[in-house]
Design a protein around this motif. Structure first.
Motif, PDB file in Angstrom:
ATOM      1  N   LEU A  26      -4.891   0.612  -8.708  1.00 56.48           N
ATOM      2  CA  LEU A  26      -3.780  -0.712  -8.541  1.00 56.48           C
ATOM      3  C   LEU A  26      -2.872  -0.845  -9.599  1.00 56.48           C
ATOM      4  O   LEU A  26      -3.105  -0.758 -10.889  1.00 56.48           O
ATOM      5  CB  LEU A  26      -4.787  -1.775  -8.644  1.00 56.48           C
ATOM      6  CG  LEU A  26      -4.225  -3.061  -8.732  1.00 56.48           C
ATOM      7  CD1 LEU A  26      -3.483  -3.390  -7.058  1.00 56.48           C
ATOM      8  CD2 LEU A  26      -5.263  -4.090  -8.678  1.00 56.48           C
TER       9      LEU A  26
ATOM     10  N   ILE B 153       0.721  -1.100   0.000  1.00 53.90           N
ATOM     11  CA  ILE B 153      -0.108  -0.137  -0.205  1.00 53.90           C
ATOM     12  C   ILE B 153       0.784   1.250   0.163  1.00 53.90           C
ATOM     13  O   ILE B 153       1.617   1.186   0.947  1.00 53.90           O
ATOM     14  CB  ILE B 153      -0.760   0.059   1.201  1.00 53.90           C
ATOM     15  CG1 ILE B 153      -1.814  -1.347   1.217  1.00 53.90           C
ATOM     16  CG2 ILE B 153      -1.879   1.235   1.415  1.00 53.90           C
ATOM     17  CD1 ILE B 153      -2.963  -1.474   2.304  1.00 53.90           C
TER      18      ILE B 153
ATOM     19  N   GLY C 242      -9.514   4.798  -6.304  1.00 57.06           N
ATOM     20  CA  GLY C 242      -8.523   3.737  -5.862  1.00 57.06           C
ATOM     21  C   GLY C 242      -7.704   3.513  -7.225  1.00 57.06           C
ATOM     22  O   GLY C 242      -8.091   3.551  -8.148  1.00 57.06           O
TER      23      GLY C 242
ATOM     24  N   GLN D 141      -5.173   3.850  -2.008  1.00 57.21           N
ATOM     25  CA  GLN D 141      -6.429   3.563  -1.674  1.00 57.21           C
ATOM     26  C   GLN D 141      -7.305   5.037  -1.772  1.00 57.21           C
ATOM     27  O   GLN D 141      -8.161   4.804  -1.966  1.00 57.21           O
ATOM     28  CB  GLN D 141      -6.258   3.076  -0.167  1.00 57.21           C
ATOM     29  CG  GLN D 141      -6.085   1.744  -0.106  1.00 57.21           C
ATOM     30  CD  GLN D 141      -5.709   1.238   1.342  1.00 57.21           C
ATOM     31  OE1 GLN D 141      -5.691   1.857   2.405  1.00 57.21           O
ATOM     32  NE2 GLN D 141      -6.023   0.030   1.642  1.00 57.21           N
ATOM     33  N   GLU D 142      -6.556   5.903  -1.833  1.00 51.84           N
ATOM     34  CA  GLU D 142      -7.145   7.123  -1.713  1.00 51.84           C
ATOM     35  C   GLU D 142      -6.695   8.346  -2.780  1.00 51.84           C
ATOM     36  O   GLU D 142      -5.346   8.804  -2.325  1.00 51.84           O
ATOM     37  CB  GLU D 142      -7.280   7.929  -0.359  1.00 51.84           C
ATOM     38  CG  GLU D 142      -7.891   7.086   0.511  1.00 51.84           C
ATOM     39  CD  GLU D 142      -7.991   7.900   2.104  1.00 51.84           C
ATOM     40  OE1 GLU D 142      -7.734   8.840   2.377  1.00 51.84           O
ATOM     41  OE2 GLU D 142      -8.401   6.813   2.921  1.00 51.84           O
TER      42      GLU D 142
ATOM     43  N   VAL E  47      -1.124  -0.779  -4.256  1.00 50.88           N
ATOM     44  CA  VAL E  47      -2.282  -0.064  -4.040  1.00 50.88           C
ATOM     45  C   VAL E  47      -2.175   1.552  -3.547  1.00 50.88           C
ATOM     46  O   VAL E  47      -1.563   1.597  -2.623  1.00 50.88           O
ATOM     47  CB  VAL E  47      -3.171  -0.710  -3.130  1.00 50.88           C
ATOM     48  CG1 VAL E  47      -4.503  -0.331  -2.983  1.00 50.88           C
ATOM     49  CG2 VAL E  47      -3.423  -2.201  -3.560  1.00 50.88           C
TER      50      VAL E  47
ATOM     51  N   ASP F 253     -15.381   0.286  -5.954  1.00 53.22           N
ATOM     52  CA  ASP F 253     -15.278  -1.261  -6.159  1.00 53.22           C
ATOM     53  C   ASP F 253     -15.586  -1.685  -7.685  1.00 53.22           C
ATOM     54  O   ASP F 253     -15.903  -2.753  -8.046  1.00 53.22           O
ATOM     55  CB  ASP F 253     -15.879  -2.206  -5.315  1.00 53.22           C
ATOM     56  CG  ASP F 253     -15.187  -2.121  -3.822  1.00 53.22           C
ATOM     57  OD1 ASP F 253     -14.017  -1.859  -3.828  1.00 53.22           O
ATOM     58  OD2 ASP F 253     -16.164  -2.220  -2.930  1.00 53.22           O
TER      59      ASP F 253
END
Length: 122
Positions: A106, A3, A104, A117-118, A115, A79
């Motif tokens: 990836l 992350i 997000g 995430q934000e 990743v 998602d």
């Protein structure tokens, strides 16, 4: 799975800022996000889309990646994958026609997953 963490810019006191690690892309102060995980830095430069000022373009640069075969980059929101591309030979990738919002990111190869995430686009 790693992350990436958003880094804070360093303020030099004379109106100039530089990200930790010395990396700057084009654009004005405040429109770049720098994420770090281990020896990998991912710089994302967000600009208004020149064709539609209500949309945005995100240019990315991945530094410190080993020579992987193909690194897929997926941009997602709630998602669901919104856009997908690959990192080119010198670490660049980009997405256009993006709406404001939280995303997000990836970066994925056969041996690596990074990743973010934000990623806020505004």
């Amino acid at each position: 799975r790693l992350i990436a963490i958003l880094q804070q810019p360093v303020d030099f006191g004379f109106g100039g800022q530089m990200a930790i690690g010395g990396m700057r892309l084009r654009g004005t102060v405040g429109d770049q996000l720098i994420y770090q995980v281990d020896d990998v830095q991912i710089v994302i430069d967000i600009q208004r889309d020149p064709e539609d000022q209500n949309l945005f373009v995100a240019h990315g640069l991945a530094l410190g990646l080993e020579n992987e075969d193909v690194i897929q980059v997926n941009l997602s929101q709630i998602d669901s994958i919104v856009a997908s591309t690959v990192v080119d030979d010198i670490g660049n990738f980009s997405f256009d026609s993006l709406q404001k919002g939280d995303y997000g990111l990836l970066l994925q190869s056969q041996v690596l997953e990074i990743v973010i995430q934000e990623l806020r686009i505004e």
